[in-house]
Write an enzyme that holds these catalytic residues in place. Structure first.
Site, mmCIF file in Angstrom:
data_model
loop_
_atom_site.group_PDB
_atom_site.id
_atom_site.type_symbol
_atom_site.label_atom_id
_atom_site.label_comp_id
_atom_site.label_asym_id
_atom_site.label_seq_id
_atom_site.Cartn_x
_atom_site.Cartn_y
_atom_site.Cartn_z
ATOM 1 N N ARG A 114 0.857 -1.179 0.000
ATOM 2 C CA ARG A 114 0.000 0.000 0.000
ATOM 3 C C ARG A 114 0.901 1.240 0.000
ATOM 4 N NH1 ARG A 114 -1.874 -3.551 4.008
ATOM 5 N NH2 ARG A 114 -3.969 -4.388 3.640
ATOM 6 N N LYS A 158 -2.068 -2.922 8.168
ATOM 7 C CA LYS A 158 -3.155 -2.577 9.070
ATOM 8 C C LYS A 158 -2.992 -3.310 10.395
ATOM 9 C CE LYS A 158 -6.466 -1.584 5.389
ATOM 10 N NZ LYS A 158 -7.777 -1.908 4.788
ATOM 11 N N HIS A 198 -4.371 2.414 -5.347
ATOM 12 C CA HIS A 198 -4.316 0.961 -5.165
ATOM 13 C C HIS A 198 -4.080 0.203 -6.465
ATOM 14 C CE1 HIS A 198 -4.760 0.138 -1.026
ATOM 15 N NE2 HIS A 198 -5.603 -0.862 -1.120
ATOM 16 N N ARG A 247 -1.095 -2.164 -6.566
ATOM 17 C CA ARG A 247 -1.316 -3.286 -5.648
ATOM 18 C C ARG A 247 -2.268 -4.307 -6.287
ATOM 19 N NH1 ARG A 247 -1.215 -4.768 -0.157
ATOM 20 N NH2 ARG A 247 -3.186 -5.391 0.770
ATOM 21 N N HIS A 265 -3.273 -9.662 3.895
ATOM 22 C CA HIS A 265 -4.689 -9.794 4.220
ATOM 23 C C HIS A 265 -4.865 -10.720 5.405
ATOM 24 C CE1 HIS A 265 -6.042 -8.705 -0.149
ATOM 25 N NE2 HIS A 265 -5.829 -7.635 0.597
ATOM 26 N N TYR A 316 -9.632 -11.349 -6.067
ATOM 27 C CA TYR A 316 -8.753 -11.270 -7.225
ATOM 28 C C TYR A 316 -8.904 -12.484 -8.134
ATOM 29 C CZ TYR A 316 -6.510 -7.386 -4.847
ATOM 30 O OH TYR A 316 -6.277 -6.188 -4.237
#
Length: 317
Positions: free
Chosen positions: A163, A190, A262, A265, A288, A297
């Site tokens: 990111r 995150k 994004h 990414r 993730h 995806y």
């Protein structure tokens, strides 16, 4: 209103300290809950114990419809706001601020499923070339410190799936060397979760060119910082600065309007899956928490398979 604001502050402190939510998520929750407090105040409600299920439902309807002060929210933004409100009421019950949870049965709207937009490899290469010269290109006077930095930044974004916030948060020491090559990078995502991601040869060469030929020149304008990517004043490059670099490169490459923060990414993940990578490997590389997030995806690649089948098979249509 003061009691409502105290409850919101307590909940946000709980999310920051005990749940470790990312700063941007906390800011979004703060905005959502500030709007909720305004809504309740206009109804004469001065404490969470006085909120009813209808109040919460009306707030949700107002988010989607908009009003004189606020434009209508998209389903995804309204869903986030309802999650914040439901969390506030659950916290209020556990913390003894309210005896019941009026938001328990309120469900956020289901956002429309949107497939991530990935660029074809040829467009990625155009974008990278527009950012700055390749590290092994003949010096034509275009390899300024900023150009070398910009190329290294975008090569890193596409080469690692980072990111933008993760990339600008890097320190020089987060790029590890092995056999005299910087072949891994530690990204902090995150919830402050760190992950180790390989760095491909193109990004490695771009990083080396930037660190040797550009970063020292940029650093002379500052007071010394461990940040990997520097701005023209020698300080840490901001997210907004990185977005500006990406947008300018996209415009020069003729991709304006097709590239978001994004995009690289998404392209990283889609190209890995197109190349046969396992979805769980891609999950780890992207950071993730759940493989379900990564599996969107796979829908992109399935869509490409259907398109190829429709165009190529004689009895597809």
């Amino acid at each position: 209103m003061e009691a409502l604001q105290r409850a919101v502050r307590g909940y946000l402190d709980h999310l920051a300290v005990e749940r470790g939510l990312a700063r941007n998520t906390l800011l979004a929750y703060r905005r959502d809950l500030g709007r909720y407090v305004e809504f309740l105040t206009t109804r004469g409600i001065d404490g969470l114990e006085r909120v009813g299920e209808r109040d919460v439902g009306d707030f949700l309807a107002g988010l989607r419809a908009g009003d004189e002060e606020h434009p209508p929210l998209a389903a995804s933004s309204a869903a986030r706001a309802v999650v914040a409100v439901r969390g506030l009421h659950r916290f209020a019950v556990r913390d003894g601020r309210a005896g019941s949870d009026p938001a328990r049965e309120v469900r956020p709207p289901t956002p429309a499923r949107r497939l991530p937009k990935a660029l074809p490899l040829s467009d990625v290469e155009r974008l990278l070339d527009a950012a700055g010269p390749a590290p092994d290109a003949v010096d034509t006077g275009t390899d300024t410190p900023r150009a070398l930095r910009d190329r290294a930044l975008l090569e890193l974004l596409y080469g690692t799936g980072a990111r933008i916030s993760e990339a600008v948060g890097l320190a020089v020491d987060d790029v590890q060397a092995a056999d005299d090559e910087r072949d891994t990078v530690t990204l902090t995502g995150k919830g402050d979760r760190a992950r180790l991601v390989p760095v491909g040869s193109y990004a490695r060469r771009a990083l080396e060119a930037y660190l040797v030929r550009a970063r020292p020149a940029l650093a002379t304008a500052g007071r010394g910082t461990p940040a990997l990517f520097l701005n023209a004043r020698g300080g840490r490059l901001s997210r907004q600065g990185a977005w500006g670099i990406l947008g300018a490169a996209a415009e020069r490459a003729g991709l304006a309007g097709r590239v978001s923060p994004h995009t690289l990414r998404h392209s990283f993940a889609t190209h890995l899956l197109d190349g046969g990578a396992d979805v769980r490997v891609v999950q780890e590389l992207l950071g993730h928490a759940s493989v379900a997030t990564t599996q969107i995806y796979t829908l992109v690649t399935a869509e490409r398979l259907r398109e190829a089948y429709t165009l190529a098979h004689p009895r597809a249509l």
